[in-house]
Design a protein around this motif. Structure first.
Motif, PDB file in Angstrom:
ATOM      1  N   VAL A  70      -9.576  -1.784  -2.201  1.00 56.46           N
ATOM      2  CA  VAL A  70      -9.349  -2.372  -0.885  1.00 56.46           C
ATOM      3  C   VAL A  70      -8.665  -3.728  -1.027  1.00 56.46           C
ATOM      4  O   VAL A  70      -9.145  -4.609  -1.739  1.00 56.46           O
ATOM      5  CB  VAL A  70     -10.673  -2.535  -0.110  1.00 56.46           C
ATOM      6  N   LEU A  71      -7.532  -3.883  -0.333  1.00 57.32           N
ATOM      7  CA  LEU A  71      -6.791  -5.144  -0.333  1.00 57.32           C
ATOM      8  C   LEU A  71      -6.838  -5.748   1.068  1.00 57.32           C
ATOM      9  O   LEU A  71      -6.543  -5.064   2.059  1.00 57.32           O
ATOM     10  CB  LEU A  71      -5.325  -4.908  -0.722  1.00 57.32           C
ATOM     11  N   HIS A  72      -7.172  -7.023   1.146  1.00 55.44           N
ATOM     12  CA  HIS A  72      -7.159  -7.717   2.431  1.00 55.44           C
ATOM     13  C   HIS A  72      -5.715  -8.066   2.773  1.00 55.44           C
ATOM     14  O   HIS A  72      -5.051  -8.804   2.028  1.00 55.44           O
ATOM     15  CB  HIS A  72      -8.012  -8.979   2.356  1.00 55.44           C
ATOM     16  N   THR A  73      -5.206  -7.517   3.863  1.00 53.78           N
ATOM     17  CA  THR A  73      -3.798  -7.723   4.246  1.00 53.78           C
ATOM     18  C   THR A  73      -3.720  -8.185   5.699  1.00 53.78           C
ATOM     19  O   THR A  73      -3.223  -7.476   6.572  1.00 53.78           O
ATOM     20  CB  THR A  73      -2.977  -6.440   4.032  1.00 53.78           C
ATOM     21  N   PRO A  74      -4.200  -9.375   5.993  1.00 52.91           N
ATOM     22  CA  PRO A  74      -4.212  -9.874   7.373  1.00 52.91           C
ATOM     23  C   PRO A  74      -2.829 -10.271   7.856  1.00 52.91           C
ATOM     24  O   PRO A  74      -1.852 -10.277   7.106  1.00 52.91           O
ATOM     25  CB  PRO A  74      -5.134 -11.091   7.281  1.00 52.91           C
ATOM     26  N   GLY A  75      -2.771 -10.647   9.121  1.00 51.31           N
ATOM     27  CA  GLY A  75      -1.525 -11.075   9.749  1.00 51.31           C
ATOM     28  C   GLY A  75      -1.347 -10.400  11.088  1.00 51.31           C
ATOM     29  O   GLY A  75      -1.064 -11.048  12.091  1.00 51.31           O
TER      30      GLY A  75
ATOM     31  N   MET B 190      -7.005  -4.285   6.436  1.00 50.41           N
ATOM     32  CA  MET B 190      -7.156  -3.947   5.024  1.00 50.41           C
ATOM     33  C   MET B 190      -6.216  -2.800   4.680  1.00 50.41           C
ATOM     34  O   MET B 190      -5.990  -1.904   5.499  1.00 50.41           O
ATOM     35  CB  MET B 190      -8.595  -3.523   4.711  1.00 50.41           C
ATOM     36  N   THR B 191      -5.697  -2.825   3.471  1.00 54.32           N
ATOM     37  CA  THR B 191      -4.938  -1.708   2.915  1.00 54.32           C
ATOM     38  C   THR B 191      -5.803  -1.030   1.861  1.00 54.32           C
ATOM     39  O   THR B 191      -6.390  -1.705   1.011  1.00 54.32           O
ATOM     40  CB  THR B 191      -3.623  -2.198   2.296  1.00 54.32           C
ATOM     41  N   HIS B 192      -5.890   0.294   1.928  1.00 55.98           N
ATOM     42  CA  HIS B 192      -6.721   1.055   1.005  1.00 55.98           C
ATOM     43  C   HIS B 192      -5.813   1.812   0.039  1.00 55.98           C
ATOM     44  O   HIS B 192      -5.004   2.650   0.463  1.00 55.98           O
ATOM     45  CB  HIS B 192      -7.622   2.018   1.773  1.00 55.98           C
TER      46      HIS B 192
END
Length: 297
Positions: free
Chosen positions: A150-155, A161-163
């Motif tokens: 799991v990558l935190h990809t805010p904005g 999140m990107t999985h």
């Protein structure tokens, strides 16, 4: 734990089945472990006739039917973020097939903001406890024998999140297809500069990584599509292809966002999705209401 994109190339290739909802231009996914009967569902849809105030479940029933027909075992119901354009069917599916509901840990930020907007009161918990798991950046979990990162990809939102699962990444609204560009960044907690950095993080994954979108709108009348690759995005994305600087993206994104209307289903979607897909509590007569804050957004 830090994300290591190199691990993607050495992992399993998940089997991905897509379900397109034309009413909201949403794509939901069943993601199956090729080595077992385990699966996960990403970004499910609950149908609503907004004018009639009627909730139905045709979209979710199609997902359930496919899982049952293939004899799969549902382990996870993943929300890539708190959607503003469709209602989640996660608890409906969970009630029939089991599984755990997961979302990014910044859901608490979204709950705090919109708990105030909708005047939810102290009985509405703003700690993310409506979900079974809150993911942090770099967390992993298993779908059968497959490891998911799991990558935190805010904005777009703070909780995006990107999985990354094997050679596939489920990006939510962080990216669109190359001819669609990127999602808006003007919701509360959104930020164009943060979105650019999140997108570049996704585009640092191996070039062959398959990217699966949460939405597609068929730009210029083309057929609906939802799968591309890191290589295609880096070469052709109209907003963030290689060579586009952060400042250029921010200028473009902020100018475009000023021209966009609010999503048609934003008010019911936020009230339901910040509750993990549950409807607001019924009143003393058993009636359920969704609120419309005047000048509240």
């Amino acid at each position: 734990m830090n994300a290591n994109p190199d691990r993607v190339a050495d992992s399993a290739k998940p089997e991905v089945t897509a379900f397109f909802d034309p009413a909201t231009n949403t794509i939901s996914y069943i993601v199956k472990d090729p080595g077992s009967d385990a699966c996960a569902v990403f970004d499910s849809v609950m149908d609503i006739d907004y004018a009639a105030g009627r909730i139905t479940h045709q979209s979710a029933d199609a997902v359930i039917a496919d899982i049952q027909a293939r004899g799969l075992r549902l382990e996870w119901l993943i929300e890539t973020h708190v959607h503003a354009d469709h209602l989640s069917a996660a608890p409906y599916i969970q009630g029939r097939l089991g599984g755990r509901i997961g979302i990014g840990e910044k859901i608490t930020v979204v709950q705090d903001v919109f708990g105030k907007v909708f005047n939810e009161g102290t009985e509405f918990r703003r700690d993310g406890s409506q979900f079974d798991r809150l993911f942090h950046d770099g967390d992993t979990y298993a779908i059968g024998g497959m490891a998911a990162l799991v990558l935190h990809t805010p904005g777009h939102t703070p909780a995006c999140m990107t999985h990354v699962i094997g050679d596939a990444a489920f990006v939510g609204d962080t990216l669109f297809m190359p001819d669609g560009g990127s999602a808006r960044a003007d919701f509360p907690g959104g930020d164009a500069r943060t979105l650019y950095r999140s997108i570049r993080r996704v585009l640092d994954l191996p070039l062959q990584t398959r990217l699966f979108m949460c939405h597609d709108y068929g730009p210029n009348g083309r057929d609906i599509r939802w799968e591309t690759t890191v290589a295609e995005e880096r070469a052709h994305n109209i907003h963030v292809k290689d060579g586009v600087t952060e400042d250029q993206f921010v200028t473009l994104r902020e100018a475009r966002d000023k021209t966009l209307a609010m999503p048609r289903l934003i008010l019911p979607s936020l009230q339901v999705n910040m509750r993990a897909g549950a409807l607001p509590p019924a009143d003393a007569d058993g009636r359920v209401f969704l609120r419309v804050p005047v000048n509240g957004l």
